[in-house]
Motif scaffolding. Structure first.
Motif, short mmCIF file in Angstrom:
data_model
loop_
_atom_site.label_atom_id
_atom_site.label_comp_id
_atom_site.label_asym_id
_atom_site.label_seq_id
_atom_site.Cartn_x
_atom_site.Cartn_y
_atom_site.Cartn_z
N ARG A 19 0.78 -1.24 0.14
CA ARG A 19 0.04 -0.07 0.05
C ARG A 19 0.81 1.24 0.08
NH1 ARG A 19 -1.90 3.88 3.02
NH2 ARG A 19 -0.88 3.15 4.87
N ASP A 51 2.60 1.81 -3.41
CA ASP A 51 1.73 2.07 -4.47
C ASP A 51 1.17 3.49 -4.36
OD1 ASP A 51 1.23 -0.13 -5.73
OD2 ASP A 51 -0.50 -0.92 -4.74
N ASP A 63 -0.62 6.60 -4.27
CA ASP A 63 -1.83 7.06 -4.96
C ASP A 63 -2.40 6.23 -6.18
OD1 ASP A 63 -2.07 9.00 -2.90
OD2 ASP A 63 -1.12 10.42 -4.22
N ALA A 64 -1.47 5.31 -6.45
CA ALA A 64 -2.00 4.55 -7.49
C ALA A 64 -3.12 3.53 -7.37
CB ALA A 64 -0.86 3.74 -8.08
N ALA A 65 -3.69 3.01 -8.28
CA ALA A 65 -4.96 2.01 -7.92
C ALA A 65 -4.34 0.77 -7.45
CB ALA A 65 -5.42 1.53 -9.41
N PRO A 66 -5.07 0.43 -6.40
CA PRO A 66 -4.66 -0.85 -5.45
C PRO A 66 -4.47 -1.96 -6.16
CG PRO A 66 -6.95 -0.34 -4.90
CD PRO A 66 -6.57 0.92 -5.73
N ARG A 67 -3.19 -2.69 -5.86
CA ARG A 67 -2.96 -3.79 -6.51
C ARG A 67 -3.99 -5.07 -5.94
NH1 ARG A 67 2.40 -3.82 -8.47
NH2 ARG A 67 3.65 -1.80 -8.06
N THR A 96 -8.36 -9.38 -4.23
CA THR A 96 -8.50 -8.05 -4.23
C THR A 96 -8.07 -7.62 -3.11
OG1 THR A 96 -10.82 -7.71 -3.66
CG2 THR A 96 -10.39 -8.25 -5.90
#
Length: 235
Positions: free
Chosen positions: A70, A73, A75-79, A153
């Motif tokens: 987290r 990442d 501010d990127a979309a969560p992996r 997810t």
């Protein structure tokens, strides 16, 4: 995401196989208090390594790894999160089918079902306990309920937190997500990990595993939870 304890002899092969999986561009190893060179070997093999100064158990390692991802990442979309055991070695390359249903949006969590079963030193007591506990709690029956190879997810992972202690994590993760309406699928894969033996260390490992699974089930049984709620706090 690879929780690891004293796996210096196999961790590099596991990392390299995992890094070659389609869609994987980050491998995080959580060195859970190893006393060997696990962390150094993992770093040399290309993984990001987070270390616990003492052994805190599998569930804690999973949460630490997820938090590290987290932060990376930002501010990127969560992996999506793919958890693999450290002792898979080269067979980790067969984990791709676990990822596909999650990436396609047809499952919120996949659980590996090994097509080749390694002969274990135990008698399946812990597996039977977990399987029956999950069935009683949810009506869902898994072939390999303790399998730690799972893809899920980020939303599903967060919905299951806080994770159950230690080796109860897989059993509790399955129950908690099914009860919240998340979709789970078992996926057959051609993977294998090192079998536990029959010496005293292996027997101790199974005893701890049995304790953790029993505790995870007990705290998810409505009658047990109700009775715990009636207990008066002690000074």
């Amino acid at each position: 995401m690879i929780p690891a304890v004293n796996e210096a002899d196999r961790i590099a092969a596991t990392i390299k196989a995992a890094a070659a999986l389609p869609g994987v561009d980050l491998v995080v190893v959580v060195d859970d208090g190893s006393t060997d060179r696990t962390g150094k070997v993992a770093r040399a093999a290309g993984a990001r390594v987070v270390r616990h100064s003492r052994n805190r158990g599998k569930a804690a390692a999973m949460e630490t790894g997820a938090e590290a991802v987290r932060l990376l990442d930002e501010d990127a979309a969560p992996r999506h999160l793919l958890f693999l055991d450290a002792d898979l070695g080269e067979t980790a390359h067969a984990a791709a089918p676990l990822v596909e249903p999650v990436r396609a949006g047809t499952a919120d969590m996949t659980i590996a079902q090994f097509s080749t079963r390694v002969k274990l030193g135990g008698h399946g007591l812990v597996v039977r306990l977990s399987k029956e506990g999950i069935r009683r709690a949810t009506g869902y029956e898994l072939a390999q309920p303790l399998n730690g190879q799972r893809c899920l997810t980020r939303a599903a992972f967060e919905a299951a937190r806080p994770l159950a202690h230690g080796f109860g994590v897989e059993t509790a993760l399955t129950i908690d997500l099914l009860r919240k309406g998340y979709r789970i699928a078992e996926v057959q894969v051609d993977m294998a990990h090192r079998a536990t033996g029959t010496d005293w260390r292996a027997q101790l490992h199974r005893a701890v595993q049995l304790r953790d699974v029993a505790l995870a089930l007990a705290t998810r049984d409505p009658l047990v939870v109700k009775n715990l709620g009636k207990r008066r706090p002690t000074r």
